[in-house]
Write a protein that holds these residues in place. Structure first.
Motif, PDB file in Angstrom:
ATOM      1  N   PRO A  39       9.738 -11.776 -20.611  1.00  0.00           N
ATOM      2  CA  PRO A  39      10.418 -10.373 -20.149  1.00  0.00           C
ATOM      3  C   PRO A  39      11.797 -11.038 -19.507  1.00  0.00           C
ATOM      4  CG  PRO A  39       7.706 -10.358 -19.062  1.00  0.00           C
ATOM      5  CD  PRO A  39       8.151 -11.839 -19.675  1.00  0.00           C
ATOM      6  N   HIS A  40      12.581 -10.147 -20.155  1.00  0.00           N
ATOM      7  CA  HIS A  40      14.224 -10.521 -19.168  1.00  0.00           C
ATOM      8  C   HIS A  40      14.775 -11.012 -18.378  1.00  0.00           C
ATOM      9  CE1 HIS A  40      18.845 -10.721 -19.386  1.00  0.00           C
ATOM     10  NE2 HIS A  40      18.590 -11.830 -20.597  1.00  0.00           N
ATOM     11  N   ASP A  41      14.000  -9.603 -17.766  1.00  0.00           N
ATOM     12  CA  ASP A  41      14.286  -9.751 -16.534  1.00  0.00           C
ATOM     13  C   ASP A  41      13.896 -10.702 -15.032  1.00  0.00           C
ATOM     14  OD1 ASP A  41      11.740  -8.742 -16.252  1.00  0.00           O
ATOM     15  OD2 ASP A  41      12.509  -6.502 -15.448  1.00  0.00           O
ATOM     16  N   GLY A  42      12.297 -11.234 -15.881  1.00  0.00           N
ATOM     17  CA  GLY A  42      11.760 -12.908 -14.960  1.00  0.00           C
ATOM     18  C   GLY A  42      11.223 -11.683 -14.195  1.00  0.00           C
ATOM     19  N   LYS A  43      10.630 -10.167 -14.423  1.00  0.00           N
ATOM     20  CA  LYS A  43       9.359  -9.926 -13.856  1.00  0.00           C
ATOM     21  C   LYS A  43       8.645  -9.297 -13.590  1.00  0.00           C
ATOM     22  CE  LYS A  43      13.662  -8.669 -10.731  1.00  0.00           C
ATOM     23  NZ  LYS A  43      14.395  -7.632 -10.712  1.00  0.00           N
ATOM     24  N   ASN A  44       7.285  -9.410 -12.765  1.00  0.00           N
ATOM     25  CA  ASN A  44       6.100  -8.721 -13.118  1.00  0.00           C
ATOM     26  C   ASN A  44       5.316  -9.399 -14.591  1.00  0.00           C
ATOM     27  OD1 ASN A  44       4.020  -6.292 -12.158  1.00  0.00           O
ATOM     28  ND2 ASN A  44       4.879  -5.317 -13.586  1.00  0.00           N
ATOM     29  N   ILE A  45       5.000 -11.031 -14.293  1.00  0.00           N
ATOM     30  CA  ILE A  45       4.625 -11.497 -15.261  1.00  0.00           C
ATOM     31  C   ILE A  45       3.647 -11.676 -14.967  1.00  0.00           C
ATOM     32  CG2 ILE A  45       4.998 -13.449 -16.933  1.00  0.00           C
ATOM     33  CD1 ILE A  45       8.224 -13.833 -15.483  1.00  0.00           C
ATOM     34  N   GLN A  46       2.594 -12.157 -15.899  1.00  0.00           N
ATOM     35  CA  GLN A  46       1.082 -12.441 -15.516  1.00  0.00           C
ATOM     36  C   GLN A  46       1.247 -13.769 -16.041  1.00  0.00           C
ATOM     37  OE1 GLN A  46      -1.188 -10.283 -18.833  1.00  0.00           O
ATOM     38  NE2 GLN A  46      -1.892  -9.218 -16.950  1.00  0.00           N
TER      39      GLN A  46
ATOM     40  N   ASP B 290      18.287 -10.321 -12.249  1.00  0.00           N
ATOM     41  CA  ASP B 290      17.420 -10.725 -13.018  1.00  0.00           C
ATOM     42  C   ASP B 290      16.521 -12.351 -12.309  1.00  0.00           C
ATOM     43  OD1 ASP B 290      17.785  -8.727 -15.537  1.00  0.00           O
ATOM     44  OD2 ASP B 290      18.613 -10.332 -16.192  1.00  0.00           O
ATOM     45  N   SER B 291      15.351 -12.111 -12.370  1.00  0.00           N
ATOM     46  CA  SER B 291      14.555 -13.398 -11.801  1.00  0.00           C
ATOM     47  C   SER B 291      15.012 -14.514 -12.589  1.00  0.00           C
ATOM     48  CB  SER B 291      13.685 -12.709 -11.587  1.00  0.00           C
ATOM     49  OG  SER B 291      12.902 -14.089 -10.826  1.00  0.00           O
ATOM     50  N   ARG B 292      15.101 -15.677 -11.899  1.00  0.00           N
ATOM     51  CA  ARG B 292      15.197 -16.319 -11.996  1.00  0.00           C
ATOM     52  C   ARG B 292      14.579 -18.082 -10.791  1.00  0.00           C
ATOM     53  NH1 ARG B 292      15.702 -14.069 -16.069  1.00  0.00           N
ATOM     54  NH2 ARG B 292      16.694 -13.575 -17.645  1.00  0.00           N
ATOM     55  N   CYS B 293      14.054 -18.635 -11.764  1.00  0.00           N
ATOM     56  CA  CYS B 293      13.450 -20.356 -11.049  1.00  0.00           C
ATOM     57  C   CYS B 293      14.090 -21.059 -11.234  1.00  0.00           C
ATOM     58  CB  CYS B 293      12.388 -20.222 -11.039  1.00  0.00           C
ATOM     59  SG  CYS B 293      11.814 -20.200 -12.782  1.00  0.00           S
TER      60      CYS B 293
ATOM     61  N   ALA C 272      15.118 -20.438 -19.520  1.00  0.00           N
ATOM     62  CA  ALA C 272      15.389 -20.140 -21.359  1.00  0.00           C
ATOM     63  C   ALA C 272      14.275 -19.330 -21.657  1.00  0.00           C
ATOM     64  CB  ALA C 272      15.746 -21.732 -21.889  1.00  0.00           C
ATOM     65  N   MET C 273      13.310 -19.496 -21.123  1.00  0.00           N
ATOM     66  CA  MET C 273      12.501 -18.169 -22.159  1.00  0.00           C
ATOM     67  C   MET C 273      12.620 -17.068 -22.373  1.00  0.00           C
ATOM     68  SD  MET C 273       8.464 -20.145 -22.986  1.00  0.00           S
ATOM     69  CE  MET C 273       8.414 -19.962 -21.301  1.00  0.00           C
ATOM     70  N   ALA C 274      13.106 -16.682 -20.912  1.00  0.00           N
ATOM     71  CA  ALA C 274      13.038 -15.496 -20.285  1.00  0.00           C
ATOM     72  C   ALA C 274      14.675 -14.782 -20.797  1.00  0.00           C
ATOM     73  CB  ALA C 274      13.499 -15.059 -19.131  1.00  0.00           C
ATOM     74  N   ASN C 275      15.431 -15.567 -21.279  1.00  0.00           N
ATOM     75  CA  ASN C 275      16.980 -15.576 -21.434  1.00  0.00           C
ATOM     76  C   ASN C 275      16.745 -14.678 -23.096  1.00  0.00           C
ATOM     77  OD1 ASN C 275      17.858 -16.213 -19.012  1.00  0.00           O
ATOM     78  ND2 ASN C 275      18.830 -18.419 -19.743  1.00  0.00           N
TER      79      ASN C 275
ATOM     80  N   LYS D  72      -5.771 -11.676 -12.179  1.00  0.00           N
ATOM     81  CA  LYS D  72      -4.967 -10.851 -11.243  1.00  0.00           C
ATOM     82  C   LYS D  72      -3.843  -9.971 -11.218  1.00  0.00           C
ATOM     83  CE  LYS D  72      -9.971  -9.816 -10.117  1.00  0.00           C
ATOM     84  NZ  LYS D  72     -10.826  -9.141  -8.573  1.00  0.00           N
ATOM     85  N   ASP D  73      -3.276 -10.794 -10.760  1.00  0.00           N
ATOM     86  CA  ASP D  73      -1.978 -11.241 -10.302  1.00  0.00           C
ATOM     87  C   ASP D  73      -0.702 -11.516 -10.865  1.00  0.00           C
ATOM     88  OD1 ASP D  73      -2.508 -10.284  -7.559  1.00  0.00           O
ATOM     89  OD2 ASP D  73      -2.610 -12.069  -6.815  1.00  0.00           O
ATOM     90  N   ARG D  74       0.663 -10.687 -10.796  1.00  0.00           N
ATOM     91  CA  ARG D  74       1.367 -11.092 -11.693  1.00  0.00           C
ATOM     92  C   ARG D  74       3.015 -12.010 -10.733  1.00  0.00           C
ATOM     93  NH1 ARG D  74       2.065  -7.741 -16.263  1.00  0.00           N
ATOM     94  NH2 ARG D  74       0.334  -6.892 -16.410  1.00  0.00           N
ATOM     95  N   ILE D  75       3.795 -12.358 -11.232  1.00  0.00           N
ATOM     96  CA  ILE D  75       5.121 -12.620 -10.385  1.00  0.00           C
ATOM     97  C   ILE D  75       5.976 -12.431 -10.708  1.00  0.00           C
ATOM     98  CG2 ILE D  75       4.208 -14.522 -11.938  1.00  0.00           C
ATOM     99  CD1 ILE D  75       5.585 -17.191  -9.748  1.00  0.00           C
ATOM    100  N   ASP D  76       7.229 -12.520 -10.540  1.00  0.00           N
ATOM    101  CA  ASP D  76       8.524 -12.742 -10.162  1.00  0.00           C
ATOM    102  C   ASP D  76       8.854 -14.364 -10.312  1.00  0.00           C
ATOM    103  OD1 ASP D  76       8.836  -9.764 -10.260  1.00  0.00           O
ATOM    104  OD2 ASP D  76       9.249  -9.854  -8.285  1.00  0.00           O
ATOM    105  N   LEU D  77       9.873 -14.485 -11.262  1.00  0.00           N
ATOM    106  CA  LEU D  77      10.252 -15.884 -11.370  1.00  0.00           C
ATOM    107  C   LEU D  77      10.926 -16.581 -10.753  1.00  0.00           C
ATOM    108  CD1 LEU D  77      11.516 -15.946 -15.366  1.00  0.00           C
ATOM    109  CD2 LEU D  77       9.389 -17.070 -13.916  1.00  0.00           C
TER     110      LEU D  77
END
Length: 300
Positions: free
Chosen positions: A75-82, A57-60, A67-70, A118-123
């Motif tokens: 998204p719980h995996d913290g990935k591909n988020i707008q 899982d991706s965290r920052c 906490a919001m991902a948890n 347009k892009d997405r991000i992993d935490l």
């Protein structure tokens, strides 16, 4: 043309933030128990199930996003988020204004050279050193000493929370104050400079540090019990509701009052002097103890 566009963009944003600030002043705050809207996670203190991050899982370095991902708010995996999704989730969970929730993800997108729309991000991408992440964090060891910025540094958190000097007027429970945060920030900056040969902290990142610290005051009211859960487990406390009551969410203009209060209270020179005096007192006490022991042992 890019410079002109940025100037116009910033002017429009400041006008927008000022307008929302005025609306907050002119309208009553939301009542307790009515900050999170019906239909959103956290309505009446009912948060989605907390599931700690799994391997992969991706965290920052940001407890608020982790906490919001948890809890599955992101998204719980913290990935591909707008980037826009991050803003919407922060607004609904913590009651930051639309302006704040546009500005921060937009800044992050620019920092990572991505498109906000347009892009997405992993935490984990937010852990870019000296982007938003910075040295002398109150809850993370410096990146040079702890490359994995996704995990909190428990000793710092424990020391910070134990320094709380305030008390809740209703319950008597300990509360972290702005002065406590300024004092601990002073300590972290001095100590980090001494232990990290690659230490750096420019004005912008000093402000990021005080912004993060001020979140503990604005969102959690400084309540140690809630902060302990949020900072260490990166979990939203059961039944919790943000302390931000403004009708349209706290704006940058309003939040910066707290931020500048924390930052202006930071005094590294005072901490260095206090540290020096404490060390001298400890050495003096140790010397006196040795003399006392020697004199006692010489008595027949």
């Amino acid at each position: 043309m890019n410079i002109l566009f940025k100037l116009v963009h910033d002017l429009v944003f400041l006008t927008w933030d000022t307008g929302v600030t005025v609306l907050n002043v002119m309208t009553p705050n939301k009542g307790k128990g009515h900050v999170v809207s019906e239909g959103h996670a956290g309505y009446r203190g009912h948060w989605p199930e907390y599931i700690p991050p799994k391997e992969g899982d991706s965290r920052c370095a940001c407890p608020a996003l982790n906490a919001m991902a948890n809890h599955g708010i992101l998204p719980h995996d913290g990935k591909n988020i707008q980037f826009k999704e991050i803003g919407r989730a922060v607004r609904a969970t913590y009651n930051f204004s639309s302006t704040f929730c546009y500005f921060v993800p937009h800044y992050a997108a620019e920092m990572l050279k991505k498109s906000y729309s347009k892009d997405r991000i992993d935490l984990s991408e937010l852990n870019l050193h000296n982007g938003i992440e910075h040295d002398a964090s109150l809850v993370r060891e410096d990146e040079a000493l702890q490359p994995d910025q996704s995990k909190p540094h428990i000793p710092f958190i424990t020391e910070l929370l134990s320094s709380a000097s305030g008390k809740d007027k209703e319950t008597g429970e300990p509360i972290i104050t702005a002065q406590d945060l300024s004092r601990f920030s002073s300590k972290r900056r001095v100590d980090a400079r001494e232990t990290n040969k690659d230490f750096s902290l420019d004005f912008m990142h000093k402000m990021f540090g005080s912004i993060n610290a001020s979140t503990m005051l604005a969102v959690f009211g400084g309540r140690v019990k809630d902060l302990e859960t949020w900072l260490i487990q990166e979990r939203i406390p059961e039944g919790w509701e943000t302390k931000v009551r403004q009708r349209f969410g706290i704006t940058l203009a309003q939040f910066n009052i707290t931020v500048f209060g924390v930052e202006l209270g930071i005094n590294e020179k005072r901490y260095i002097e206090e540290k020096r005096k404490a060390e001298e007192a400890a050495q003096s006490a140790e010397g006196g103890s040795k003399c006392g022991t020697s004199s006692f042992s010489s008595v027949p």
